[in-house]
Each structure stands twice: as C-alpha cells, then as structure tokens.
Scaffold this motif. Structure first.
Motif, PDB file in Angstrom:
ATOM      1  N   ARG A 348       0.833  -1.214   0.000  1.00  0.00           N
ATOM      2  CA  ARG A 348       0.000   0.000   0.000  1.00  0.00           C
ATOM      3  C   ARG A 348       0.861   1.255   0.000  1.00  0.00           C
ATOM      4  N   MET A 349       2.024   1.177   0.623  1.00  0.00           N
ATOM      5  CA  MET A 349       2.944   2.308   0.663  1.00  0.00           C
ATOM      6  C   MET A 349       3.846   2.372  -0.576  1.00  0.00           C
ATOM      7  N   GLN A 350       3.490   1.555  -1.590  1.00  0.00           N
ATOM      8  CA  GLN A 350       4.157   1.600  -2.898  1.00  0.00           C
ATOM      9  C   GLN A 350       5.585   1.075  -2.874  1.00  0.00           C
ATOM     10  N   LYS A 351       5.909   0.196  -1.915  1.00  0.00           N
ATOM     11  CA  LYS A 351       7.219  -0.449  -1.919  1.00  0.00           C
ATOM     12  C   LYS A 351       7.169  -1.654  -2.860  1.00  0.00           C
ATOM     13  N   PRO A 352       8.098  -1.775  -3.807  1.00  0.00           N
ATOM     14  CA  PRO A 352       8.051  -2.919  -4.720  1.00  0.00           C
ATOM     15  C   PRO A 352       8.425  -4.210  -4.012  1.00  0.00           C
ATOM     16  N   SER A 353       7.697  -5.277  -4.324  1.00  0.00           N
ATOM     17  CA  SER A 353       8.070  -6.592  -3.810  1.00  0.00           C
ATOM     18  C   SER A 353       9.299  -7.087  -4.570  1.00  0.00           C
ATOM     19  N   GLY A 560     -11.981  15.272   7.028  1.00  0.00           N
ATOM     20  CA  GLY A 560     -12.128  14.662   8.342  1.00  0.00           C
ATOM     21  C   GLY A 560     -11.241  13.459   8.575  1.00  0.00           C
ATOM     22  N   LYS A 561     -10.603  12.932   7.521  1.00  0.00           N
ATOM     23  CA  LYS A 561      -9.746  11.756   7.660  1.00  0.00           C
ATOM     24  C   LYS A 561      -8.301  12.195   7.802  1.00  0.00           C
ATOM     25  N   PRO A 562      -7.616  11.845   8.893  1.00  0.00           N
ATOM     26  CA  PRO A 562      -6.224  12.291   9.088  1.00  0.00           C
ATOM     27  C   PRO A 562      -5.261  11.583   8.141  1.00  0.00           C
ATOM     28  N   LYS A 563      -4.346  12.369   7.570  1.00  0.00           N
ATOM     29  CA  LYS A 563      -3.325  11.837   6.672  1.00  0.00           C
ATOM     30  C   LYS A 563      -1.977  12.404   7.110  1.00  0.00           C
ATOM     31  N   GLY A 564      -1.002  11.540   7.297  1.00  0.00           N
ATOM     32  CA  GLY A 564       0.328  11.978   7.699  1.00  0.00           C
ATOM     33  C   GLY A 564       1.068  12.629   6.544  1.00  0.00           C
ATOM     34  N   VAL A 565       1.615  13.810   6.777  1.00  0.00           N
ATOM     35  CA  VAL A 565       2.399  14.513   5.752  1.00  0.00           C
ATOM     36  C   VAL A 565       3.694  15.024   6.389  1.00  0.00           C
ATOM     37  N   ILE A 566       4.693  15.214   5.548  1.00  0.00           N
ATOM     38  CA  ILE A 566       5.979  15.748   5.998  1.00  0.00           C
ATOM     39  C   ILE A 566       6.213  17.071   5.283  1.00  0.00           C
ATOM     40  N   HIS A 567       6.389  18.139   6.062  1.00  0.00           N
ATOM     41  CA  HIS A 567       6.683  19.432   5.446  1.00  0.00           C
ATOM     42  C   HIS A 567       7.949  20.007   6.060  1.00  0.00           C
ATOM     43  N   LYS A 693       3.241   6.972   9.851  1.00  0.00           N
ATOM     44  CA  LYS A 693       2.819   6.481   8.535  1.00  0.00           C
ATOM     45  C   LYS A 693       3.244   7.453   7.439  1.00  0.00           C
ATOM     46  N   GLY A 694       3.117   8.755   7.720  1.00  0.00           N
ATOM     47  CA  GLY A 694       3.539   9.765   6.756  1.00  0.00           C
ATOM     48  C   GLY A 694       5.031   9.715   6.493  1.00  0.00           C
ATOM     49  N   ALA A 695       5.834   9.479   7.543  1.00  0.00           N
ATOM     50  CA  ALA A 695       7.287   9.392   7.370  1.00  0.00           C
ATOM     51  C   ALA A 695       7.656   8.187   6.504  1.00  0.00           C
ATOM     52  N   TYR A 696       6.991   7.072   6.713  1.00  0.00           N
ATOM     53  CA  TYR A 696       7.268   5.875   5.906  1.00  0.00           C
ATOM     54  C   TYR A 696       6.830   6.099   4.462  1.00  0.00           C
ATOM     55  N   HIS A 697       5.690   6.760   4.296  1.00  0.00           N
ATOM     56  CA  HIS A 697       5.192   7.069   2.956  1.00  0.00           C
ATOM     57  C   HIS A 697       6.164   7.976   2.209  1.00  0.00           C
ATOM     58  N   ARG A 698       6.768   8.921   2.930  1.00  0.00           N
ATOM     59  CA  ARG A 698       7.736   9.851   2.314  1.00  0.00           C
ATOM     60  C   ARG A 698       9.060   9.155   1.993  1.00  0.00           C
ATOM     61  N   GLY A 699       9.280   7.969   2.571  1.00  0.00           N
ATOM     62  CA  GLY A 699      10.518   7.244   2.316  1.00  0.00           C
ATOM     63  C   GLY A 699      11.657   7.649   3.227  1.00  0.00           C
ATOM     64  N   LEU A 700      11.342   8.218   4.402  1.00  0.00           N
ATOM     65  CA  LEU A 700      12.388   8.643   5.332  1.00  0.00           C
ATOM     66  C   LEU A 700      12.910   7.449   6.127  1.00  0.00           C
ATOM     67  N   ARG A 701      14.140   7.581   6.596  1.00  0.00           N
ATOM     68  CA  ARG A 701      14.749   6.494   7.370  1.00  0.00           C
ATOM     69  C   ARG A 701      14.348   6.544   8.840  1.00  0.00           C
ATOM     70  N   ARG A 702      13.998   7.738   9.334  1.00  0.00           N
ATOM     71  CA  ARG A 702      13.820   7.903  10.778  1.00  0.00           C
ATOM     72  C   ARG A 702      12.776   8.971  11.074  1.00  0.00           C
ATOM     73  N   GLY A 716       0.720  -1.222  16.802  1.00  0.00           N
ATOM     74  CA  GLY A 716       0.677  -1.739  15.434  1.00  0.00           C
ATOM     75  C   GLY A 716      -0.640  -1.524  14.721  1.00  0.00           C
ATOM     76  N   GLU A 717      -1.460  -0.592  15.193  1.00  0.00           N
ATOM     77  CA  GLU A 717      -2.790  -0.410  14.611  1.00  0.00           C
ATOM     78  C   GLU A 717      -2.743   0.169  13.202  1.00  0.00           C
ATOM     79  N   LEU A 718      -1.943   1.178  12.974  1.00  0.00           N
ATOM     80  CA  LEU A 718      -1.895   1.819  11.655  1.00  0.00           C
ATOM     81  C   LEU A 718      -0.597   1.535  10.909  1.00  0.00           C
ATOM     82  N   VAL A 719       0.448   1.227  11.659  1.00  0.00           N
ATOM     83  CA  VAL A 719       1.746   0.889  11.069  1.00  0.00           C
ATOM     84  C   VAL A 719       2.217  -0.402  11.730  1.00  0.00           C
TER      85      VAL A 719
END
Length: 749
Positions: A348-353, A560-567, A693-702, A716-719
């Motif tokens: 779902r986070m677009q990581k290739p298998s 109304g739905k929260p989405k993690g973003v990195i700015h 979840k937003g940090a993982y989606h952005r591809g950050l290491r930490r 482990g509910e959302l990640v």
C-alpha cells in the motif's frame, strides 16, 4: 452477512464494462483475493481472464493472473500449457514496460532506487493509459510527497478519495464535527467563515449533530441520545444523514461506556435495508464487540474483521485479527495475519516486492549500484520463480535468473550469468549495462567496454548508462563507440543528456555529464559553459548546507480523515550588529501562514533553546547577539498551528546556533516543555501514528517522536510494529533528540 470469501466477479466485469474500473485494477482485485483466500475457488474469474486475454494477448499481467488461477483451481498446468498467443506476447516484454501495471512496477522500482523524476515520468505515462487508475494516482501522490510537492499530493488525495469505491466517510466526518464542536466560535453558529469577510451557511444536519455534541459536553447524556434519535427519525428519507444520526448515537453510547447499547444500536442499523454491509457500521460494530470482551462478542468481532479482510480487503482488519487470535492462544494464525499485514502495508505504501523489482529490472535498466539486495523470504523466492516461469523466451528467463541472483546478494553468480547472456543470441543492450554494473561492484574486470556496447547497442537515449560510461577510468571504449556513431546518433546522444540536465536542472552531475560528452564530441564552447555551470552548482551546494532545515511530521485532515504529511521548517540567521532585533526571533521574522499560538510558541522556543545551548555549548553561542533570526513555515496556503512543532523548531534553532546541519532523512514531532534551562522535556502529541505512517510514505529512514507516544505506535494499529521498530526513535527530552540526530559526539562539540 454474506460469505466473506466471495468475490463478485460479475460485478467487477460490469464495473469494467461501464468504465468505472480499469482493467489493471480488476486484475489487482482478483490477485488481492487470491492473496487473502488462496484455498477458495474464484468462480467466473478464469473465464473472464481468458476472455480479456483473447482481446489483449500482449498483456503480461493477464498471463500472470491466468497462471495463478490455474494453480489455485488445481489444474497444475505448466507454463507450456498456456495459450500460445499469450506466451508469445509475454515473451516480447523485453522491449520495455507497455502496460499500466508494468509502468507502475518500473516507477516503484525507480522511486525506491532514488530516481524520483524518472519515477514520475513512468507514473504519468501509466495515468495517460488509464486516467482513472487509483493505483497510478496513489503512486504519483507518493512521488509528489517525496519531492515535497505537498499541494499537488493533496489534490491527488482528494481525487482518489472521490473515486474510491470503498467510502468510509461517516465516522471520520463525525470525529471532525466533534473536534470542531469544542470550538465555541464554531459550534452552534449558523454561519461559518470560509474566507476574509466571506461566510457560508451550515447544513441543517450539521447544526443538529452539533446540538447532540453540545449536550454530550454538558454531560447530559440522555438528552444527547434523545437528540440523536429525534434527528434520525426526521432523516429517514436521507440515508446518508440518517446513518450519521444513528452512528452518533452509538458513538455517544460507546463514549459513556454503554457498550451493550452501542452494539444493539449498530446491529439494529444493520437490519435495515441498505446498511447490512455498510463499512462504517461494520468497522464500528467490530470495535464495540471487541471492547465488550465476552466470548460471543469476541467471536462476532473476529467474524466481522474476517469479512472486512476477505470481502473488502480492509488493511485495518489485519492487526485486529492478529491481536484477537493471539488473545485466543492461536499464535500461528496471529503470526500469519501479522505477516500479511506487513506485506500488504508495504505494498500500500508503494514499496516494490522482490518479484516486482525483478520484473522492473528486466524491463528497464536501473543501475544496480542503487538497488537494494539481500535476504529474500520463502514467499519472495516463490513469487520470483513464478516471474521466471512466465518468461518463456530464453533471453527473458536468463536475464531474470541473473537478476534474481543479484537480488539474493550473490553478485559473483549474477556477473557470471550476465557474462554468458551477453555472449548469446538473446542479449539486449541492457544486459551489457548490467554486466558493467556488476563488474563495478565486484572489481573482477573493467566495466568500460560493457557500457560502450550498451550505448551502441540501442541505449543512446538512456542518461543513466551515459553517466555510468562517463564515470569509467578507461575512456578508450567510449571514445571508440562515439567514433563509430553517425552524426545523427551523436546529435541524439547530445540531445538526450541536454534534456536530462534541463529536467534535473539543479543536479550538478547532470551538467557535468553533459559537459564531458560535449568534450568527447569536440563541442568545446558548450563544454566549457556547462562545466562552469556544474562547478558553480557544486560550490552553491557546498555552501548551502541544510542548516536550520528540518522535516516536520504533521497531519492533514482530508474531509475529516487524518493523513500523515511531511513538510519543511527552516530557521536562518544573518549578521545584524547593532540591530535592536539582534539576538532574538522577532514577530516579523516568523514567516508563513502561522497562527498566533504558534508565533508565541516560536518566540518562546528561541529563548529556551538559547538557554539550553548556552548551558551545553557556551563556546559555540558567544556570537548569538550579532545576528537576527528568522523562521519560515512551508505549505503556507494552509495555516500552521499546534504545539507538536515545538521539537522541530528547537532542532532547527539549535542547528543554526551551533552551525550544524540537520540530517535530511529524519523528521520530528513533539511538544516541548521547559522544566529548567538545562532540561527541556518532550511531551506527547496527537495522531502520532499517522505521522509515523507519513514518514514511511515519504521514504524517510527515521522519525523522532515523544516517548509518551510509544504505546500508541507499538500497538501496530496503523503501522506494523515491525516497520515502526525500524524507523521510529523516541525522545523524552531534547537531549534524546540531539543523540538521535547527531550521536553522542554532539556533546564533544
């Protein structure tokens, strides 16, 4: 409740026929069902795939699904038993990605390898083929997130939400209205400000919902429930509004610990026509049943979660299934659900298998030095073996076998296999390029001739190969290749690198490659000009260390739905001796769309961080009063507020005060509390899991979060907990954050 294992293939076919679903998405839905429920037959799917294959025999995605359906139905067919036209078409895939699925696979692999602009190009090509492909739109949104194009990403999210066939807006909307109802300037008012001097009238249903929340805040719970019931009775003719009223009643019952009442309310809603399989209702009911904790309610929760997983592919059901099965003592099932959760989350986070990466590398040259390799799971190897079987063409299969050896970290074997392949009649240009990459990695032989052969063999228009070729020590093979080219081919090569440099115009390496090619082509004036540009860019980049630039983990509310973003948040300073504002962060120097509370917090943070730095590194902050300081918040079309930016602001200011750049692979969130000049505590923040979840989606290491949020994240509910453990660092105070970012050596500065 319908059988959760059933997938309505005729419905999918109808969606395909009306254009509401793309063929690529139909095939992915069938594959998801096979992943979720591999032991149950899928009636009608085999016939549908064969029909589609007759229409489009050149689609390798159809061939893959066909083989999986044969295997599931117990036919045990070998790849040689497949329809001949399909096999012949499948073997021609070495020309490059042509289908939507293949373009997306290549795009994910390019993104993972760090070729972001190339990934965007492939994703846009997929969207041109299928404008309504949710998979393609989701991938482009992730690419924009990685690029920092937040406005473009959010527009795509809105489009995806509007087109998504599974809508679960009601509970998110209720949560949003509950939060807004706590704002006295908003709640109860018939008009709401939507701009400077511009007001809009609230919908009548919103005012009715606010009345119930008002009574709830007053702790008049019976009156709040009665208000919901009156509102529901009056809204019978509007299913969406009626559902909101009933869900609000159940929400109040759950919040007041009347779990049996909430269960009864939701079950009653499910007996009404049109709400039997409503996802908002089912998810809410499962949560209530789980909280009730009786044997019967737990079984009901399990049954609902299994239905949501198998029938609708709900990712959020998997961690609950893992937890409930662990609670029942069925550890094998719990582990299986946890593993499925991690696998589907990364997809779902677009990581290739591994299999997707294998196919991507076979279809498109991606420098192997930028590709991750290592241990593969048994499932990974099985999927890769399927990819090998689907490549009946001799060269395609040999290419994949060599690439699989590389992915399994057997670089020497991969080199041997590519060396043999390049000597065979099956060889294509990218095989020579891959052999060059592998020789670069092993050092067993020089790679220069390999890249020269790749260029003359058909890769003149591939900037990645040119970069590898121009980086070799021995230029004679490359010079020979250029000498053998026609004037038209040399012009093409120059145009290719010029276009690449203009596209990635801030990249020093692109201009340097262009200048080196121009030197080889005896275009000396152009070479000198572009070499100077490369040198100037190198100097600018060296001077522009990421001082004061911090990545901030935040949450954006999408309907109304929260989405993690990195700015980004950027602090800076400039010499201002004798200026009255020197040595402080003045009000006018806080830039961006910043709410008053955050302006106050920013100025307070500067004062306490200066005290902290003076206590720890007094020799580095002696010149503080020689400078004026600024702080700029990005994404200024949206107001910034809240105390969770406290820790990122502190790190940005420390970076400037100490003249130390901030690692750009890490983001932060956390409220800052000044216990003393030396002790700045980091306190919990809201929606921390969405930020992870937003940090993982952005591809950050930490990502660094408050230690107070550890339990939220490790649930482990959302990640998945296994992923969170790899990327999350916890901070109790500013000392911990400094160690996470700069290591123990920071105290030695």
């Amino acid at each position: 409740m319908t059988d959760g294992s059933a997938l309505n293939v005729s419905h999918l076919k109808g969606e395909l026929g009306t254009g509401r679903m793309a063929r690529n998405e139909l095939l992915e839905e069938i594959e998801r069902h096979l992943d979720r429920n591999p032991e149950r037959p899928l009636t009608g799917a085999l016939e549908l795939v064969l029909e589609l294959l007759h229409q489009s025999p050149s689609d390798p995605h159809l061939l893959r699904v066909l083989k999986r359906l044969y295997e599931q139905d117990g036919h045990g067919r070998d790849v040689n038993d497949f329809p001949t036209p399909a096999l012949e078409a499948g073997s021609a895939d070495e020309e490059g990605p042509s289908t939507v699925r293949d373009r997306l696979i290549v795009s994910r692999a390019l993104l993972e390898a760090g070729f972001i602009d190339d990934a965007e190009t492939n994703a846009r090509a997929a969207i041109e083929l299928e404008p309504n492909s949710l998979a393609a739109l989701n991938l482009l949104a992730k690419i924009h997130h990685t690029q920092g194009k937040l406005s473009a990403m959010i527009e795509l999210w809105r489009a995806i939400q509007a087109r998504s066939p599974l809508r679960e807006d009601a509970l998110a909307y209720l949560g949003f209205l509950h939060r807004m109802s706590q704002d006295e300037s908003f709640a109860g008012a018939a008009l709401v400000a939507v701009g400077d001097g511009v007001y809009a009238r609230k919908h009548e249903s919103q005012l009715e919902i606010e009345k119930a929340f008002a009574k709830f805040r007053e702790r008049n719970f019976e009156a709040a429930i009665a208000q919901c019931e009156r509102f529901a009775a009056a809204s019978k003719n509007s299913p969406a509004i009626y559902k909101l009223a009933v869900l609000q009643k159940a929400w109040i019952q759950e919040r007041t610990d009347d779990l049996a009442g909430a269960q009864q309310t939701l079950q009653q809603l499910g007996r009404e026509r049109g709400f039997e399989t409503d996802l908002d209702r089912l998810g809410f009911l499962a949560r209530v049943c789980e909280r009730l904790g009786t044997s019967d309610s737990t079984e009901q929760a399990l049954h609902i979660y299994e239905h949501l997983n198998l029938r609708h592919g709900k990712l959020s059901a998997l961690p609950r299934l893992a937890a409930l099965n662990a609670q029942r003592g069925d550890q094998a099932k719990a582990r299986a659900y946890a593993a499925e959760y991690e696998r589907r989350f990364t997809k779902r986070m677009q990581k290739p298998s591994a299999a997707e990466l294998l196919r991507a590398l076979a279809l498109r040259y991606i420098p192997l030095g930028r590709v991750s390799r290592g241990p593969l799971t048994a499932e990974d190897i099985q999927d890769c073996e399927l990819e090998l079987q689907l490549a009946k063409h001799g060269g395609a299969r040999r290419r994949r076998r060599a690439l699989l050896a590389f992915l399994r970290d057997d670089v020497a074997k991969a080199e041997r296999l590519f060396a043999r392949l390049t000597q065979s009649r099956w060889a294509v240009a990218r095989d020579h390029a891959y052999l060059g990459d592998l020789r670069n990695l092993t050092g067993a032989a020089p790679p220069d001739a390999c890249y020269a052969k790749a260029l003359t063999g058909g890769m003149l228009d591939e900037p990645m190969v040119w970069r590898s070729a121009l980086a070799t020590r021995n230029r004679k093979p490359l010079e020979g290749a250029i000498a053998s080219m026609t004037e038209q081919e040399r012009t093409r090569a120059h145009a290719c690198l010029l276009a690449a440099a203009r596209r990635d115009h801030a990249n020093t390496a692109s201009w340097r490659d262009l200048a080196e090619l121009e030197t080889l082509l005896a275009r000396n004036d152009e070479a000198r000009h572009h070499q100077r540009k490369a040198e100037q860019l190198t100097q600018v980049h060296a001077e522009a260390r990421p001082l004061g630039r911090v990545l901030v983990a935040a949450v954006y509310s999408l309907n109304g739905k929260p989405k993690g973003v990195i700015h980004e948040l950027v602090a800076a300073r400039y010499k201002a001796p004798g200026d009255a504002a020197a040595g402080q962060l003045a009000e006018r120097d806080i830039l961006g769309n910043v709410m008053p509370d955050l302006r106050t917090l920013a100025r307070w943070t500067f004062d306490v961080v200066y005290d902290y730095a003076r206590e720890t590194w007094p020799h580095l902050v002696r010149d503080v009063f020689d400078y004026r300081y600024t702080m700029r918040f990005s994404k200024d079309d949206e107001p910034s507020s809240g105390n969770s930016a406290g820790l990122p602001m502190a790190i940005a200011l420390l970076s400037v005060l100490l003249d130390r750049p901030v690692p750009q692979h890490t983001c932060l969130t956390g409220a800052l509390v000044g216990d003393s000049a030396r002790e700045l505590a980091v306190r919990r923040v809201g929606d921390a899991v969405y930020k992870v979840k937003g940090a993982y989606h952005r591809g950050l290491r930490r990502i660094i979060v408050p230690a107070d949020n550890r339990d939220d994240i490790e649930s482990g509910e959302l990640v998945p907990a296994s992923i969170a453990s790899q990327i999350v660092g916890y901070a109790r105070n500013l000392d911990d954050a400094v160690r996470e970012l700069w290591g123990e050596q920071a105290w030695d500065w």
